[in-house]
Design a protein around this motif. Sequence first.
Motif, PDB file in Angstrom:
ATOM      1  N   PRO A  33       0.824  -1.216   0.000  1.00 40.92           N
ATOM      2  CA  PRO A  33       0.000   0.000   0.000  1.00 40.92           C
ATOM      3  C   PRO A  33       0.854   1.261   0.000  1.00 40.92           C
ATOM      4  CG  PRO A  33      -0.062  -1.077   2.144  1.00 40.92           C
ATOM      5  CD  PRO A  33       0.704  -1.974   1.223  1.00 40.92           C
ATOM      6  N   GLY A  34       0.496   2.202  -0.839  1.00 43.85           N
ATOM      7  CA  GLY A  34       1.180   3.487  -0.905  1.00 43.85           C
ATOM      8  C   GLY A  34       0.678   4.413   0.188  1.00 43.85           C
ATOM      9  N   PRO A  35       1.060   5.681   0.120  1.00 44.07           N
ATOM     10  CA  PRO A  35       0.615   6.657   1.116  1.00 44.07           C
ATOM     11  C   PRO A  35      -0.915   6.749   1.175  1.00 44.07           C
ATOM     12  CG  PRO A  35       2.325   7.584  -0.294  1.00 44.07           C
ATOM     13  CD  PRO A  35       1.937   6.264  -0.893  1.00 44.07           C
ATOM     14  N   SER A  36      -1.450   6.764   2.368  1.00 43.47           N
ATOM     15  CA  SER A  36      -2.898   6.886   2.622  1.00 43.47           C
ATOM     16  C   SER A  36      -3.703   5.739   2.039  1.00 43.47           C
ATOM     17  CB  SER A  36      -3.435   8.231   2.112  1.00 43.47           C
ATOM     18  OG  SER A  36      -2.809   9.278   2.794  1.00 43.47           O
ATOM     19  N   ARG A  37      -3.095   4.596   1.837  1.00 45.31           N
ATOM     20  CA  ARG A  37      -3.779   3.417   1.301  1.00 45.31           C
ATOM     21  C   ARG A  37      -3.588   2.246   2.250  1.00 45.31           C
ATOM     22  NH1 ARG A  37      -5.553   4.714  -3.565  1.00 45.31           N
ATOM     23  NH2 ARG A  37      -4.440   6.276  -4.749  1.00 45.31           N
ATOM     24  N   PHE A  38      -4.418   1.216   2.034  1.00 41.08           N
ATOM     25  CA  PHE A  38      -4.261   0.015   2.836  1.00 41.08           C
ATOM     26  C   PHE A  38      -4.497  -1.225   1.986  1.00 41.08           C
ATOM     27  CE2 PHE A  38      -8.758  -1.018   3.284  1.00 41.08           C
ATOM     28  CZ  PHE A  38      -9.392   0.216   3.192  1.00 41.08           C
ATOM     29  N   THR A  80      -5.008  -5.676   6.404  1.00 40.93           N
ATOM     30  CA  THR A  80      -3.825  -6.482   6.708  1.00 40.93           C
ATOM     31  C   THR A  80      -2.539  -5.676   6.732  1.00 40.93           C
ATOM     32  OG1 THR A  80      -3.610  -7.054   4.373  1.00 40.93           O
ATOM     33  CG2 THR A  80      -4.854  -8.588   5.772  1.00 40.93           C
ATOM     34  N   ASP A  81      -2.519  -4.532   6.070  1.00 46.45           N
ATOM     35  CA  ASP A  81      -1.352  -3.649   6.050  1.00 46.45           C
ATOM     36  C   ASP A  81      -1.878  -2.247   5.758  1.00 46.45           C
ATOM     37  OD1 ASP A  81       1.228  -2.720   6.080  1.00 46.45           O
ATOM     38  OD2 ASP A  81       1.807  -3.601   4.157  1.00 46.45           O
ATOM     39  N   SER A  82      -1.346  -1.255   6.450  1.00 48.66           N
ATOM     40  CA  SER A  82      -1.935   0.071   6.302  1.00 48.66           C
ATOM     41  C   SER A  82      -0.902   1.183   6.367  1.00 48.66           C
ATOM     42  CB  SER A  82      -2.989   0.295   7.391  1.00 48.66           C
ATOM     43  OG  SER A  82      -3.556   1.583   7.282  1.00 48.66           O
ATOM     44  N   ASN A  83      -1.048   2.139   5.473  1.00 46.31           N
ATOM     45  CA  ASN A  83      -0.354   3.424   5.511  1.00 46.31           C
ATOM     46  C   ASN A  83      -1.407   4.522   5.620  1.00 46.31           C
ATOM     47  OD1 ASN A  83       2.323   2.523   5.310  1.00 46.31           O
ATOM     48  ND2 ASN A  83       2.044   2.180   3.127  1.00 46.31           N
ATOM     49  N   HIS A  84      -2.515   4.174   6.235  1.00 47.21           N
ATOM     50  CA  HIS A  84      -3.661   5.063   6.392  1.00 47.21           C
ATOM     51  C   HIS A  84      -4.024   5.080   7.869  1.00 47.21           C
ATOM     52  CE1 HIS A  84      -7.831   6.456   6.103  1.00 47.21           C
ATOM     53  NE2 HIS A  84      -7.419   7.047   4.993  1.00 47.21           N
ATOM     54  N   TRP A 103      -6.071  -0.478  -1.845  1.00 45.33           N
ATOM     55  CA  TRP A 103      -6.954   0.583  -2.295  1.00 45.33           C
ATOM     56  C   TRP A 103      -6.975   1.698  -1.293  1.00 45.33           C
ATOM     57  CZ3 TRP A 103      -8.903  -4.412  -1.571  1.00 45.33           C
ATOM     58  CH2 TRP A 103      -9.487  -4.626  -0.349  1.00 45.33           C
ATOM     59  N   SER A 104      -7.627   2.750  -1.688  1.00 47.12           N
ATOM     60  CA  SER A 104      -7.822   3.919  -0.846  1.00 47.12           C
ATOM     61  C   SER A 104      -9.246   3.885  -0.341  1.00 47.12           C
ATOM     62  CB  SER A 104      -7.598   5.179  -1.679  1.00 47.12           C
ATOM     63  OG  SER A 104      -8.185   6.288  -1.052  1.00 47.12           O
ATOM     64  N   PRO A 105      -9.473   4.229   0.925  1.00 47.23           N
ATOM     65  CA  PRO A 105     -10.853   4.269   1.416  1.00 47.23           C
ATOM     66  C   PRO A 105     -11.706   5.305   0.702  1.00 47.23           C
ATOM     67  CG  PRO A 105      -9.276   4.579   3.201  1.00 47.23           C
ATOM     68  CD  PRO A 105      -8.499   4.512   1.928  1.00 47.23           C
ATOM     69  N   THR A 106     -11.109   6.218  -0.029  1.00 46.08           N
ATOM     70  CA  THR A 106     -11.881   7.210  -0.766  1.00 46.08           C
ATOM     71  C   THR A 106     -12.369   6.672  -2.099  1.00 46.08           C
ATOM     72  OG1 THR A 106      -9.921   8.106  -1.851  1.00 46.08           O
ATOM     73  CG2 THR A 106     -10.565   9.107   0.250  1.00 46.08           C
ATOM     74  N   GLY A 107     -11.933   5.461  -2.464  1.00 44.37           N
ATOM     75  CA  GLY A 107     -12.351   4.866  -3.729  1.00 44.37           C
ATOM     76  C   GLY A 107     -11.463   5.221  -4.895  1.00 44.37           C
ATOM     77  N   GLU A 108     -10.388   5.986  -4.647  1.00 43.47           N
ATOM     78  CA  GLU A 108      -9.480   6.351  -5.740  1.00 43.47           C
ATOM     79  C   GLU A 108      -8.684   5.125  -6.181  1.00 43.47           C
ATOM     80  OE1 GLU A 108      -6.932   9.376  -4.234  1.00 43.47           O
ATOM     81  OE2 GLU A 108      -8.606  10.560  -3.485  1.00 43.47           O
ATOM     82  N   ALA A 109      -8.352   5.072  -7.447  1.00 46.36           N
ATOM     83  CA  ALA A 109      -7.537   3.976  -7.962  1.00 46.36           C
ATOM     84  C   ALA A 109      -6.131   4.070  -7.384  1.00 46.36           C
ATOM     85  CB  ALA A 109      -7.474   4.026  -9.481  1.00 46.36           C
ATOM     86  N   PRO A 110      -5.494   2.891  -7.113  1.00 47.56           N
ATOM     87  CA  PRO A 110      -4.126   2.943  -6.581  1.00 47.56           C
ATOM     88  C   PRO A 110      -3.137   3.477  -7.586  1.00 47.56           C
ATOM     89  CG  PRO A 110      -4.923   0.676  -6.764  1.00 47.56           C
ATOM     90  CD  PRO A 110      -6.017   1.586  -7.228  1.00 47.56           C
TER      91      PRO A 110
END
Length: 110
Positions: A33-38, A80-84, A103-110
């Motif tokens: 997961p990237g920044p603000s994603r999980f 399972t893994d989070s940067n959010h 994914w992002s909880p905002t629904g944005e594509a990774p």
Amino acid sequence: MSVTNRQIRMAAHPVGVVKPEDWEHCSGPVEEPGPSRFAGRTRVISLDPVMRGWLDDCPSYLPPVAIGEVMRAGSVIEVTDSNHPVSSRAITWSAPSASRSTWSPTGEAP
């Protein structure tokens, strides 16, 4: 333990009854997961009547699922893994797709 991202992708717009040939089952590695994603593990997928309408190549309140896209579905996900700010190992509701991925909880594509 190796983790796999399993996906159900649309292979063809169904005509009449939905058939196994209308789907493609894919797998690949789970992305970090990237920044603000999980990343999460899908525990439950909701199968709803509205999904049949998303399979038709017709306008609706949501765009149709395109050939090659992962089928969208409401789901219950274990983080399972989070940067959010969502705590690791939390359970959350999401409607990204029939996929195990990041994914992002905002629904944005990774």
